[in-house]
Design an enzyme around this catalytic site. Structure first.
Site, short mmCIF file in Angstrom:
data_model
loop_
_atom_site.label_atom_id
_atom_site.label_comp_id
_atom_site.label_asym_id
_atom_site.label_seq_id
_atom_site.Cartn_x
_atom_site.Cartn_y
_atom_site.Cartn_z
N HIS A 342 0.85 -1.19 0.00
CA HIS A 342 0.00 0.00 0.00
C HIS A 342 0.89 1.25 0.00
O HIS A 342 1.74 1.42 0.87
CB HIS A 342 -0.96 0.02 1.19
CG HIS A 342 -1.95 1.13 1.06
ND1 HIS A 342 -3.17 0.97 0.42
CD2 HIS A 342 -1.87 2.43 1.39
CE1 HIS A 342 -3.78 2.14 0.39
NE2 HIS A 342 -3.03 3.03 0.97
N ALA A 343 0.67 2.12 -0.98
CA ALA A 343 1.55 3.26 -1.17
C ALA A 343 1.60 4.18 0.04
O ALA A 343 0.58 4.45 0.68
CB ALA A 343 1.07 4.06 -2.38
N HIS A 372 0.46 11.94 -5.76
CA HIS A 372 -0.12 11.99 -4.41
C HIS A 372 0.96 11.78 -3.35
O HIS A 372 1.09 12.57 -2.41
CB HIS A 372 -1.21 10.92 -4.29
CG HIS A 372 -1.75 10.79 -2.90
ND1 HIS A 372 -2.81 11.53 -2.43
CD2 HIS A 372 -1.35 10.03 -1.85
CE1 HIS A 372 -3.04 11.23 -1.17
NE2 HIS A 372 -2.17 10.32 -0.79
N GLU A 373 1.75 10.74 -3.50
CA GLU A 373 2.76 10.43 -2.48
C GLU A 373 3.82 11.52 -2.40
O GLU A 373 4.26 11.90 -1.31
CB GLU A 373 3.39 9.06 -2.74
CG GLU A 373 2.42 7.88 -2.71
CD GLU A 373 1.61 7.79 -1.43
OE1 GLU A 373 2.03 8.34 -0.39
OE2 GLU A 373 0.52 7.19 -1.46
N HIS A 376 3.08 14.39 -0.17
CA HIS A 376 3.41 14.20 1.26
C HIS A 376 4.88 14.56 1.51
O HIS A 376 5.21 15.24 2.47
CB HIS A 376 3.20 12.73 1.66
CG HIS A 376 1.77 12.29 1.74
ND1 HIS A 376 0.85 12.89 2.56
CD2 HIS A 376 1.12 11.27 1.14
CE1 HIS A 376 -0.32 12.25 2.44
NE2 HIS A 376 -0.18 11.26 1.58
N GLU A 400 -3.15 14.92 2.86
CA GLU A 400 -3.59 14.12 1.71
C GLU A 400 -3.89 14.99 0.50
O GLU A 400 -3.82 14.52 -0.64
CB GLU A 400 -4.83 13.31 2.07
CG GLU A 400 -4.63 12.32 3.22
CD GLU A 400 -3.50 11.34 2.97
OE1 GLU A 400 -3.21 11.04 1.79
OE2 GLU A 400 -2.87 10.90 3.96
N HIS A 501 -6.56 0.58 5.40
CA HIS A 501 -6.48 1.54 6.50
C HIS A 501 -7.09 1.04 7.80
O HIS A 501 -6.84 1.62 8.85
CB HIS A 501 -7.12 2.86 6.07
CG HIS A 501 -6.48 3.44 4.84
ND1 HIS A 501 -6.57 2.83 3.60
CD2 HIS A 501 -5.71 4.54 4.65
CE1 HIS A 501 -5.89 3.54 2.70
NE2 HIS A 501 -5.37 4.58 3.32
N TYR A 511 -9.19 11.57 3.96
CA TYR A 511 -9.33 11.47 2.50
C TYR A 511 -10.62 12.14 2.03
O TYR A 511 -10.67 12.72 0.94
CB TYR A 511 -9.29 10.01 2.04
CG TYR A 511 -8.00 9.33 2.45
CD1 TYR A 511 -6.79 9.66 1.84
CD2 TYR A 511 -7.98 8.37 3.46
CE1 TYR A 511 -5.60 9.04 2.22
CE2 TYR A 511 -6.80 7.75 3.85
CZ TYR A 511 -5.61 8.09 3.22
OH TYR A 511 -4.45 7.48 3.61
N1 ASP Z 1 -1.42 6.31 0.46
C1 ASP Z 1 -2.44 6.51 -0.52
C2 ASP Z 1 -3.76 6.46 0.22
O1 ASP Z 1 -3.94 5.56 1.09
C3 ASP Z 1 -2.23 5.57 -1.59
C4 ASP Z 1 -3.32 5.27 -2.48
O2 ASP Z 1 -3.76 6.16 -3.22
O3 ASP Z 1 -3.63 4.09 -2.52
O4 ASP Z 1 -3.81 7.64 0.63
N1 SER Z 2 -5.08 6.34 -0.87
C1 SER Z 2 -6.29 6.17 -0.17
C2 SER Z 2 -6.80 4.76 -0.34
O1 SER Z 2 -6.11 3.96 -0.92
C3 SER Z 2 -7.33 7.16 -0.61
O2 SER Z 2 -7.47 7.17 -1.99
O3 SER Z 2 -7.84 4.42 0.13
ZN ZN Z 3 -1.71 9.86 1.16
#
Ligand code: ASP
Ligand code: SER
Ligand code: ZN
Length: 602
Positions: A342-343, A372-373, A376, A400, A501, A511
């Site tokens: 997971h990024a 996105h990353e 951060h 985010e 998450h 998010y």
């Molecule tokens: N870390 C990002 C999200 O969980 C990665 C994604 O877009 O999957 O915020």
């Molecule tokens: N990165 C987050 C997720 O994977 C929100 O997009 O759920």
């Molecule tokens: Zn993020």
């Protein structure tokens, strides 16, 4: 409130004997003592943080029994220290400290996502549960057609397959990974709640809601207010997509009315639907390009995707990523070991040791995730000169939203042409297809972004018991997203655990907020850049002056309440969905016309 407390304590002093009163007076800490305490606490936490971060990085990029042990030990120690300091911080409640010290005292109490009970061994137990849950999720595999497949493999099938039987099997298969986590998750909830109560919060959900410079209840009401602003638009999109799915798959798979089957939307959690653009594309106007294909055709590899992301930020005036970023990041999935795919984006030393950890694939989704990353990372570096307790996003939604904001420009055909991925930017006839693609990701996400923590708030408060975890999850999924599982769920299902998450213990309302903020940033940035076309065509690439102002907001970190940060860049102080409405206005009108004659809602 404050003066009420002072009056009460003055009354208590008067009722005491002179000696007792003098002692009480002496025991009451002075502002100078409060400041000294905060300075020391901050230094102690900072000293420990590099060690914890390194242990966590090693575990996340090399999951074994041993690295889990090392991470749990480090995190347990940090948790024990932070819990002790947060409890001590309460001693200074009501002391007339300077505003910086006051904010740091507050942030100290809110420091941990999952505070531990103060009793011996509890912090270590909680840390071990956390490391274990995250590792179980990340190493999860299931049997498909005689082969053990990973989440990555499963996501590829969800993205590409248009065979409902296959989609159902893979969707259900991934959810066999989570039932073994349920008991540990329940234990984690119990421990974190005990820790939160020790800090004066009714439960861990209240602690999470306290992180937004307003009372926890006021924050919950805010999220509902913003959802109400966007809900009609979501329902419009839902209605249109459902009709298209019905056209494609027929009544037996996707009825024309009622909720949508969750496995048909191109994403494992039905949280963003851009992957099924081919199914829902407007009948008359064809989209002239597909980002997945452009990237492949231009021979992008994962590193080139990250370099391209870096170049976007460089064009806004941000310094290049340090050499160590390239040496230490995990950009692709290693073949020889288990990792957390997971990024995420990391800063190991509070300064320049920034890295990403991804299992990058060459497709549009990951092109976006790279931006996105990196957002951060640039944020972390921008607030690197703040004192330790102010190193953080103005709130977690800001954290985010930075990279999402960059992504809004980076996905425009305007920008794709500027960097040579597209020969020619399409004309206005492609506005609806483009906006539809964006809405499939951004608008479809909103109810999901809202409900993950609605579920956790109910779990933490005790309103939902472990036996009710799964039913409560699907009640929310159906109420907010209008989706249902492809078939009955088994009695032992723990479907929330199949979303990173939850076992990863990353709060999720961030998010939802980011999906609002990013459009506020975008609207303000485009105005600063003097853009006078439609918002969805605006790219702020190369707008260095705008970038300087954006960076000024980023440098504030969490030194000020978040409305101050929002105002610094946008002039606005409220979370406000009007920017989303502006951006998507033509699409909403178009959807309404398409939906004529449909029975919308579910
Ligand atoms: N870390 C990002 C999200 O969980 C990665 C994604 O877009 O999957 O915020
Ligand atoms: N990165 C987050 C997720 O994977 C929100 O997009 O759920
Ligand atoms: Zn993020």
């Amino acid at each position: 409130m404050k003066s009420y407390l002072m009056a009460a304590s003055a009354a208590a002093l008067m009722a005491m004997t002179p000696l007792a009163a003098a002692q009480a007076q002496a025991a009451r800490p002075t502002p100078a003592e409060a400041k000294a305490f905060v300075d020391k606490a901050e230094a102690e936490l900072e000293a420990l943080s590099v060690y914890t971060a390194k242990a966590a990085w090693v575990r996340a990029t090399y999951i074994t029994e041993d690295t889990q042990w090392l991470e749990a030990k480090a995190v347990g120690e940090e948790k024990a220290l932070a819990t002790k300091l947060a409890m001590e911080a309460a001693r200074y409640d009501g002391v007339a400290v300077d505003p910086v010290t006051a904010r740091k005292l507050m942030l100290l109490k809110l420091y941990l996502v999952l505070p531990a009970p103060a009793r011996e061994g509890a912090a270590a137990e909680l840390a071990a549960l956390e490391s274990g849950l995250d590792s179980t999720y990340s190493t999860g595999k299931f049997d498909y057609k005689g082969r053990q497949i990973t989440l990555n493999d499963a996501e590829d099938i969800l993205r590409e397959s248009r065979d409902p039987a296959e989609l159902k099997a893979v969707w259900e298969g991934w959810r066999t990974v989570s039932p073994p986590m349920r008991a540990d998750y329940a234990q984690l909830v119990a421990l974190a709640n005990e820790g939160s109560k020790g800090l004066g919060y009714s439960d861990t959900g209240a602690l999470w809601r306290a992180k937004y410079d307003m009372a926890p209840d006021a924050f919950a009401a805010e999220t509902d207010r913003v959802w109400a602003q966007v809900e009609p638009f979501y329902k419009n999109l839902h209605c249109y997509v459902r009709a298209k799915l019905n056209d494609k798959y027929g009544d037996g798979v996707q009825p024309r009315t009622g909720p949508i089957r969750a496995d048909l939307l191109g994403n494992m959690w039905a949280q963003s639907w851009g992957n099924i653009y081919d199914i829902v594309a407007p009948a008359r106007v064809r989209s002239s390009y597909d980002l997945d294909q452009l990237l492949v055709k231009a021979n992008y590899d994962p590193t080139k995707m990250v370099k391209t992301g870096e170049a976007f930020y460089s064009s806004l005036g941000f310094a290049p990523l340090p050499q160590t970023f390239w040496e230490r990041s995990q950009i692709t999935r290693p073949q020889d070991r288990e990792v957390v795919c997971h990024a995420s984006a990391w800063n190991l030393d509070g300064k320049d040791d920034i890295r990403i950890k991804m299992c990058t694939k060459v497709n549009g989704e990951d092109f976006y995730t790279v931006h996105h990353e990196l957002g951060h990372n640039y944020y972390q570096r921008a607030y690197g000169d703040q004192p330790y307790l102010f190193k953080g996003g103005a709130n977690d939604g800001f954290h985010e939203a930075i990279g999402d904001f960059a992504g809004l420009s980076a996905l425009t055909p305007t920008y794709l042409q500027q960097i040579g991925l597209l020969d020619q930017a399409p004309g206005a006839e492609e506005d609806i297809p483009f906006l539809l693609k964006m809405a499939l990701d951004k608008i479809a996400f909103l109810p999901f972004g809202l409900l993950v923590d609605k579920w956790r708030w109910e779990v933490f408060s005790g309103e939902v018991t472990p036996a009710e975890y799964n039913d409560a999850w699907w009640t929310l999924r159906t109420r907010y997203q209008g989706i249902v599982p492809p078939g009955p769920r088994p009695a032992d299902a723990f479907d929330p655990g199949a979303k990173y998450h939850v076992p990863g213990n990353t709060p999720y309302m961030r998010y939802f907020l980011a999906h609002i903020y990013q459009f506020q940033f975008h609207r303000a940035a485009c105005a600063q850049a003097g853009w006078d076309g439609p918002l969805h065509r605006c790219s702020v690439y190369d707008e260095a002056e705008m970038g300087r102002r954006f960076n000024a907001m980023m440098e504030m970190g969490q030194s000020k309440p978040w409305p101050d940060a929002l105002e610094a860049f946008t002039g606005e102080r409220q979370t406000d969905a009007s920017a989303i409405a502006d951006y998507f206005a033509p699409l909403n009108t178009w959807l309404t016309a398409q939906n004529k004659g449909e029975q919308c809602g579910w």
